[in-house]
Design a protein around this motif. Structure first.
Motif, PDB file in Angstrom:
ATOM      1  N   GLN A   1      -6.774   3.057   5.741  1.00 27.26           N
ATOM      2  CA  GLN A   1      -6.918   3.458   3.773  1.00 27.26           C
ATOM      3  C   GLN A   1      -7.889   2.916   2.902  1.00 27.26           C
ATOM      4  O   GLN A   1      -8.039   1.768   2.592  1.00 27.26           O
ATOM      5  CB  GLN A   1      -5.273   2.966   3.634  1.00 27.26           C
ATOM      6  CG  GLN A   1      -4.624   3.341   4.407  1.00 27.26           C
ATOM      7  CD  GLN A   1      -3.062   2.495   3.609  1.00 27.26           C
ATOM      8  OE1 GLN A   1      -2.443   2.095   2.671  1.00 27.26           O
ATOM      9  NE2 GLN A   1      -1.622   1.868   4.839  1.00 27.26           N
TER      10      GLN A   1
ATOM     11  N   LYS B   1       0.663  -0.848   0.208  1.00 21.45           N
ATOM     12  CA  LYS B   1       0.346   0.039  -0.242  1.00 21.45           C
ATOM     13  C   LYS B   1       1.063   1.116   0.018  1.00 21.45           C
ATOM     14  O   LYS B   1       0.580   2.462  -0.111  1.00 21.45           O
ATOM     15  CB  LYS B   1      -1.078   0.182   1.189  1.00 21.45           C
ATOM     16  CG  LYS B   1      -2.005  -0.654   1.080  1.00 21.45           C
ATOM     17  CD  LYS B   1      -3.168   0.053  -0.327  1.00 21.45           C
ATOM     18  CE  LYS B   1      -4.696   0.205   0.473  1.00 21.45           C
ATOM     19  NZ  LYS B   1      -4.980   0.824  -1.430  1.00 21.45           N
ATOM     20  N   GLU B   2       1.866   1.007   0.767  1.00 18.51           N
ATOM     21  CA  GLU B   2       2.939   2.519   0.483  1.00 18.51           C
ATOM     22  C   GLU B   2       3.100   2.873  -0.468  1.00 18.51           C
ATOM     23  O   GLU B   2       3.269   3.534  -1.124  1.00 18.51           O
ATOM     24  CB  GLU B   2       4.347   1.946   1.749  1.00 18.51           C
ATOM     25  CG  GLU B   2       3.666   2.164   3.408  1.00 18.51           C
ATOM     26  CD  GLU B   2       3.403   3.767   3.132  1.00 18.51           C
ATOM     27  OE1 GLU B   2       3.482   4.708   2.802  1.00 18.51           O
ATOM     28  OE2 GLU B   2       2.515   3.783   4.359  1.00 18.51           O
TER      29      GLU B   2
ATOM     30  N   GLU C   1       1.972   1.372  -3.719  1.00 20.12           N
ATOM     31  CA  GLU C   1       0.990   1.657  -4.919  1.00 20.12           C
ATOM     32  C   GLU C   1      -0.179   2.020  -3.821  1.00 20.12           C
ATOM     33  O   GLU C   1      -1.271   0.790  -3.546  1.00 20.12           O
ATOM     34  CB  GLU C   1       1.057   0.355  -4.981  1.00 20.12           C
ATOM     35  CG  GLU C   1       0.132   1.031  -7.309  1.00 20.12           C
ATOM     36  CD  GLU C   1       0.823   0.303  -8.175  1.00 20.12           C
ATOM     37  OE1 GLU C   1       1.641  -0.467  -8.298  1.00 20.12           O
ATOM     38  OE2 GLU C   1      -0.257  -0.097  -8.534  1.00 20.12           O
ATOM     39  N   PRO C   2      -0.272   2.934  -3.544  1.00 19.26           N
ATOM     40  CA  PRO C   2      -2.046   3.224  -2.566  1.00 19.26           C
ATOM     41  C   PRO C   2      -2.563   3.660  -3.649  1.00 19.26           C
ATOM     42  O   PRO C   2      -4.325   2.588  -3.051  1.00 19.26           O
ATOM     43  CB  PRO C   2      -2.019   4.743  -2.276  1.00 19.26           C
ATOM     44  CG  PRO C   2      -0.759   5.316  -2.759  1.00 19.26           C
ATOM     45  CD  PRO C   2       0.427   4.597  -3.494  1.00 19.26           C
TER      46      PRO C   2
END
Ligand SMILES: Cc1cc2nc3c(=O)[nH]c(=O)nc-3n(C[C@H](O)[C@H](O)[C@H](O)COP(=O)(O)OP(=O)(O)OC[C@H]3O[C@@H](n4cnc5c(N)ncnc54)[C@H](O)[C@@H]3O)c2cc1C
Length: 497
Positions: A198, A27-28, A30-31
């Motif tokens: 997120q 996630k960091e 490729e959010p």
């Protein structure tokens, strides 16, 4: 269990430290990725990653003697220890990054400074420890390691292991004050909480993955069963991470990928002795490792550990290895038998033939009486009082049995990433070194399965923010090693020497 998306980019099977770490890293990087995490139990971090199911070592291979075998000429091989030691730096870097972003508001929620020690008695063991110290203290990775054969000095470091010890018994210890105690269960919760905040991330509890099938387009159909209603739902994912701990083998087999053929698993269970009495726990602040018994699996080295869990300090001793055919603590007694297939029966039988000492050791451990177990603790802590200790059941560790051309089958005590040829699915097998190297394992998954994204126009610039020593071998670069340790010690509130 209804999922928001039926077509997530990524499915993470299991909500232990491994899936939580890989999900966080992805996630960091490729959010925009959509990620669905499925977990059989009602919460994350409840199996091996749960604090009391493991030893919480900031497994930096500082003082665990099993990582440094003695060569026939008496010298000590520290190469394996160096690898594990610097893999832990990768975890420290990720945690430092996450404290910087606020995803981990206070590192004291999961990590505490705790000196690591080795402690031995008897001339032969002392000669080994001296040779080990000589080798390690000369390397920058073990800067600050101390050695003593002086009982008074060792008593200063850890009084309980000296008090009441037979007069005249020769002893020796090494100590590294920059060690740590880690609550991987708390860390898993922090990471999953960070993911839930997120967009594009969903976690589904009480949701067991029961089938994995490839569709004609190359995606994976992941069938999930609600553990209460038994209702089934299928999602289609581009990439699947099998981070199911002991159950990863079963799911690897279910995927049917040829790369998984021949793998088997051998479960080792464990019992701890645990003391919560403040009068005792406040007098011991260290993780003290001894020498393993003959034939014992390497991760069964006895240790007397400070644990800091939920703000409370306890002591833990063990593990006493045992045998259970379950692959997970919440698993089934049929796990081992269901995992035996015509592909892995030969490797399994070969391993049984080649590991008689291990089998004898495990049988001995299972038959050990409670009073004998307590006597082993008293070898470490001579004045231990029986009434202050109770038994606690540790997590299950499934050791890897892998096919080998020459010997048929090999029993491995490490962890292994097993990807499909097209990299669309990957399973993590094995258990040691474990949780402490989760971030390193996540980077291995990236290298194996997302190699095409590791470019300057892709993920590399961000990766260097997460892992500032990306691409640098810390076992060779003393200055980079010193710098990252100073920085991560400051951020994580650990000792630095
Ligand atoms: C006695 C002992 C001592 C240890 N000591 C240390 C130590 O000091 N330091 C260290 O670094 N490591 C240690 N380890 C190893 C460490 O605990 C593990 O490597 C680590 O916790 C594994 O994390 P994981 O996420 O892969 O597995 P787990 O934490 O076991 O999580 C796997 C999850 O997958 C779920 N699951 C399984 N099957 C399915 C399915 N079909 N569908 C959905 N969900 C599923 C399970 O319920 C579980 O929650 C120790 C382990 C043991 C047992």
């Amino acid at each position: 269990m209804p999922t928001q998306t039926e077509t997530p980019d990524v499915v993470l099977i299991g909500a232990g430290i491994m899936s939580a770490t890989l999900g966080t890293v992805l996630k960091e990087l490729e959010p925009g990725l959509s990620i669905a995490m499925f977990e059989t139990l009602k919460d994350c971090g409840q199996e091996s990653s749960q604090a009391w199911n493991n030893a919480g070592t900031g497994h930096a291979a500082n003082c665990e003697l099993n990582y440094t075998p003695q060569r026939p000429d008496g010298s000590v091989d520290i190469s394996k220890a160096l690898v594990v030691n610097t893999e832990f730096d990768v975890s420290r870097q990720l945690w430092t990054y996450l404290t910087g972003t606020g995803a981990i508001p206070d590192p004291r929620a999961f990590i505490h400074p705790c000196p690591h020690m080795s402690f031995v008695w008897g001339p032969e063991n002392i000669a080994f420890l001296r040779a080990r110290y000589r080798e390690m203290s000369a390397h920058h990775c073990y800067h600050g390691m101390e050695y003593s054969e002086d009982r008074a000095k060792i008593a200063e470091w850890a009084p309980l292991i000296i008090e009441g010890r037979e007069e005249g018994q020769p002893v020796a210890a090494t100590r590294i004050v920059s060690g740590s105690d880690v609550d991987y269960g708390a860390l898993t919760h922090l990471l999953v909480a960070g993911l839930i905040r997120q967009p594009g991330f969903e976690v589904h509890y009480n949701s067991k993955v029961v089938a994995l099938d490839r569709d004609s387009g190359g995606r994976w159909k992941v069938t999930v069963e609600d553990t209460y209603s038994r209702a089934r739902e299928t999602v289609s994912a581009r990439f699947v991470f099998i981070g199911a701990g002991g159950a990863s083998l079963e799911l690897l087999q279910a995927s049917g990928i040829p790369e998984g053929r021949g793998y088997g698993g051998f479960p080792v269970s464990g019992i701890w002795l645990r003391c919560d009495d403040d009068a005792v726990t406040r007098r011991h602040h260290a993780k003290v490792y001894g020498k393993a018994a003959t034939g014992s699996p390497p991760m069964s080295v006895p240790h007397l550990d400070t644990r800091i869990i939920g703000g409370k300090t306890s002591l833990l001793f063990g593990p006493y290895a045992g045998f259970s055919s379950k692959f997970l603590k919440h698993g089934s007694l049929t796990d081992l038998f269901r995992s035996i297939t015509h592909d892995n029966i030969i490797p399994l039988l070969d391993v049984a033939r080649d590991n008689v000492a291990l089998t004898e050791y495990l049988i001995g451990q299972v038959l050990q009486s409670a009073s004998h177990q307590f006597a082993v603790l008293q070898d470490f802590f001579p004045k231990a009082n029986r009434n202050e200790w109770k038994e606690a059941v540790a997590g299950q560790r499934v050791q890897i049995i892998k096919p080998d051309r020459e010997r048929g089958g090999l029993l491995e005590f490490g962890t292994e990433v097993v990807p499909a040829a097209d990299k669309s699915i990957v399973a993590l097998l094995g258990a040691s070194p474990g949780a402490s190297t989760a971030a390193f394992i996540a980077t291995e998954v990236l290298k194996v399965c997302f190699a095409d994204r590791l470019t300057e126009s892709g993920w590399l610039p961000k990766l260097r923010k997460l892992f500032p020593t990306w691409g640098i071998d810390l076992t060779r670069h003393a200055e980079a090693c010193r710098k990252t340790r100073a920085e991560t010690a400051r951020a994580l509130k650990l000792e630095y020497v």
